[in-house]
Design a protein around this motif. Structure first.
Motif, mmCIF file in Angstrom:
data_model
loop_
_atom_site.group_PDB
_atom_site.id
_atom_site.type_symbol
_atom_site.label_atom_id
_atom_site.label_comp_id
_atom_site.label_asym_id
_atom_site.label_seq_id
_atom_site.Cartn_x
_atom_site.Cartn_y
_atom_site.Cartn_z
ATOM 1 N N SER A 220 0.863 -1.162 -0.133
ATOM 2 C CA SER A 220 0.020 -0.030 -0.313
ATOM 3 C C SER A 220 1.143 1.163 0.208
ATOM 4 O O SER A 220 0.482 2.407 -0.368
ATOM 5 N N LEU A 221 1.966 1.550 0.824
ATOM 6 C CA LEU A 221 3.176 2.197 0.796
ATOM 7 C C LEU A 221 3.521 3.144 -1.114
ATOM 8 O O LEU A 221 3.726 4.003 -1.001
ATOM 9 N N VAL A 222 3.625 2.137 -1.994
ATOM 10 C CA VAL A 222 3.360 2.436 -3.203
ATOM 11 C C VAL A 222 2.444 2.026 -4.251
ATOM 12 O O VAL A 222 2.379 2.235 -5.314
ATOM 13 N N GLY A 223 0.869 2.227 -3.173
ATOM 14 C CA GLY A 223 -0.136 2.645 -4.507
ATOM 15 C C GLY A 223 -0.685 1.560 -5.410
ATOM 16 O O GLY A 223 -1.277 1.115 -5.864
ATOM 17 N N ASP A 249 -1.834 -6.893 -12.299
ATOM 18 C CA ASP A 249 -1.032 -5.792 -13.290
ATOM 19 C C ASP A 249 0.532 -6.590 -12.834
ATOM 20 O O ASP A 249 1.253 -6.891 -13.303
ATOM 21 N N LEU A 250 0.718 -6.696 -11.401
ATOM 22 C CA LEU A 250 1.841 -7.407 -10.999
ATOM 23 C C LEU A 250 1.472 -8.933 -10.538
ATOM 24 O O LEU A 250 0.271 -9.340 -9.068
ATOM 25 N N ILE A 251 2.543 -9.773 -9.851
ATOM 26 C CA ILE A 251 2.335 -11.177 -9.146
ATOM 27 C C ILE A 251 3.659 -11.194 -8.201
ATOM 28 O O ILE A 251 4.357 -10.598 -9.189
ATOM 29 N N LEU A 286 9.840 -13.668 -5.141
ATOM 30 C CA LEU A 286 10.988 -12.687 -4.293
ATOM 31 C C LEU A 286 11.009 -14.197 -2.823
ATOM 32 O O LEU A 286 11.801 -15.107 -3.396
ATOM 33 N N ASP A 287 12.244 -13.547 -2.078
ATOM 34 C CA ASP A 287 13.173 -14.340 -1.508
ATOM 35 C C ASP A 287 11.882 -14.833 -0.071
ATOM 36 O O ASP A 287 11.571 -13.243 0.489
ATOM 37 N N ASP A 288 11.351 -15.927 -0.196
ATOM 38 C CA ASP A 288 10.289 -16.407 1.090
ATOM 39 C C ASP A 288 10.725 -15.493 2.263
ATOM 40 O O ASP A 288 9.425 -15.054 2.819
ATOM 41 N N LEU A 301 12.581 -5.751 0.949
ATOM 42 C CA LEU A 301 11.655 -6.537 0.333
ATOM 43 C C LEU A 301 11.037 -5.395 -0.391
ATOM 44 O O LEU A 301 10.309 -5.414 -1.508
ATOM 45 N N LEU A 302 10.779 -3.832 0.035
ATOM 46 C CA LEU A 302 10.238 -2.712 -0.882
ATOM 47 C C LEU A 302 10.986 -1.895 -2.043
ATOM 48 O O LEU A 302 10.490 -1.805 -2.831
ATOM 49 N N GLU A 303 12.201 -2.379 -1.659
ATOM 50 C CA GLU A 303 12.929 -2.137 -2.894
ATOM 51 C C GLU A 303 12.614 -2.986 -4.390
ATOM 52 O O GLU A 303 12.392 -2.664 -5.187
ATOM 53 N N THR A 304 12.636 -3.905 -3.610
ATOM 54 C CA THR A 304 11.685 -4.864 -4.912
ATOM 55 C C THR A 304 10.577 -4.713 -5.347
ATOM 56 O O THR A 304 10.474 -4.542 -6.443
ATOM 57 N N ILE A 305 9.665 -4.061 -4.782
ATOM 58 C CA ILE A 305 8.677 -3.992 -5.293
ATOM 59 C C ILE A 305 7.935 -3.328 -6.136
ATOM 60 O O ILE A 305 7.954 -2.831 -6.814
ATOM 61 N N VAL A 306 8.534 -1.564 -5.363
ATOM 62 C CA VAL A 306 9.639 -0.592 -5.757
ATOM 63 C C VAL A 306 10.285 -0.895 -7.179
ATOM 64 O O VAL A 306 9.690 -0.005 -8.931
ATOM 65 N N GLY A 307 10.883 -1.741 -7.715
ATOM 66 C CA GLY A 307 11.609 -2.262 -9.021
ATOM 67 C C GLY A 307 10.451 -2.492 -9.336
ATOM 68 O O GLY A 307 10.602 -2.405 -10.788
ATOM 69 N N ALA A 308 9.605 -3.549 -9.136
ATOM 70 C CA ALA A 308 8.827 -4.075 -9.964
ATOM 71 C C ALA A 308 7.564 -3.205 -11.029
ATOM 72 O O ALA A 308 7.016 -2.687 -11.731
ATOM 73 N N VAL A 309 8.123 -2.383 -9.871
ATOM 74 C CA VAL A 309 6.278 -1.265 -10.594
ATOM 75 C C VAL A 309 7.199 -0.439 -11.926
ATOM 76 O O VAL A 309 6.278 -0.139 -12.258
ATOM 77 N N LEU A 310 8.517 -0.150 -11.635
ATOM 78 C CA LEU A 310 8.937 0.887 -12.005
ATOM 79 C C LEU A 310 9.537 0.160 -13.517
ATOM 80 O O LEU A 310 9.354 0.643 -14.422
#
Length: 317
Positions: A220-223, A249-251, A286-288, A301-310
């Protein structure tokens, strides 16, 4: 460094499987007792009191023989500079590499085995086999830190362990660093006209999470919008039909280690090859461990999520 005010009765006991999440950022739920008075200091002397899920835990002296039966607690202890005070950790505490892993179990804790190590502090995330009361009855202080329900809960646990181990300054620094890194990562995202949707997979039987969970808060932090939010339970088991119909859009796969899932295995599932996330290469492994713990590596974890969005924005969503 943010100053931490220590009060005599600071937080309500954490509820099992999570806490209330009503704490403010960088608030230590603990007190220092000196001459029967509560003091406000960043370098408290012992004894100290921590208001954990099992109530008020008094640590008389700076612990030098800590046993951690919780992987997240182990990561926190080492991150706040208490690693040299840790003598043993449970079998699943695989990070950092120097953690003294043993065959101790956090899921089936053995009181005798733990007590035989002569610990002066034990940290658990689950009160199984009545481990908390059993150790307390033989005067071994135990801090029960259940799974965090919010980021604020995580910050509180970090600061409580900092206080309990005599590393409060380092704990406060760590919390500030995590907060700053989160702010930086969120700020790095461009404005998105229409929120992207996602599916977070806990295991191959399609269990997921909603936005009401700790993991959901990170997304949710990244919308991002969670396709599971229409389901009432926080950890729903979705059907393949439900996920295909939602067309995320993302899995994000948090079952790469436990279940051997990957972007390739997801694409091979019947009907999944047409999903937006699959066709656009937006299935993220992801790394479990990182995805299931609420300690310092939440930034990873957040870095990975942000990278996927970008990445998805770069190819056009």
């Amino acid at each position: 460094m943010r100053r931490i005010a220590l009060f005599s009765a600071l937080l309500v006991a954490l509820a099992a499987c999570g806490t209330t999440g009503e704490t403010t950022r960088s608030t230590a739920a603990a007190t220092t007792m000196v001459a029967d008075e509560t003091v406000d200091t960043e370098s408290p002397d012992f004894p100290v009191m921590v208001d954990a899920a099992n109530g008020e835990v008094i640590v008389e002296l700076r612990p030098e023989r800590i046993v951690s039966l919780a992987p997240t607690a182990t990561e926190i202890l080492f991150a706040i500079g208490a690693g040299d005070q840790v003598i043993a950790v449970d079998e699943f505490s695989n990070f950092p590499e120097e953690a003294p892993t043993t065959d101790l179990s956090g899921f089936e804790p053995n009181v005798e085995a733990v007590a035989a190590l002569d610990p002066d502090l034990v940290v658990v995330s689950d009160d199984l086999n009545d481990i908390v009361s059993a150790l307390t009855s033989i005067e071994i202080p135990v801090i029960h830190h259940p799974a965090a329900a919010t980021l604020d809960d995580s910050y509180t646990q970090i600061e409580q362990l900092g206080l309990a181990t005599g590393n409060l300054d380092d704990a406060a620094t760590l919390v500030a660093s995590i907060q700053d890194d989160i702010d930086r990562l969120v700020a790095s995202l461009p404005e998105i006209d229409e929120p992207l949707s996602y599916y977070h997979e806990l295991d191959s039987s399609l269990f997921s999470v909603t936005a009401e969970t700790f993991i959901g808060e990170i997304y949710s932090l990244v919308g991002l919008e969670n396709i599971a939010d229409e389901v009432e339970t926080q950890y729903p088991q979705l059907s393949a039909e439900y996920i295909i119909d939602a067309d995320p859009d993302l899995i994000f796969l948090a079952d790469t280690k436990c279940c051997g899932e990957s972007p390739e295995t997801v694409a091979a599932r019947p009907g999944w090859e047409q999903l937006t996330a699959v066709s656009r290469g937006s299935v993220v492994a992801l790394d479990d461990d990182v995805a299931s713990r609420w300690g310092p590596r939440v930034v990873e974890l957040l870095e990975t999520i942000v990278g996927a969005v970008l990445s998805m924005e770069a190819v056009g969503s």
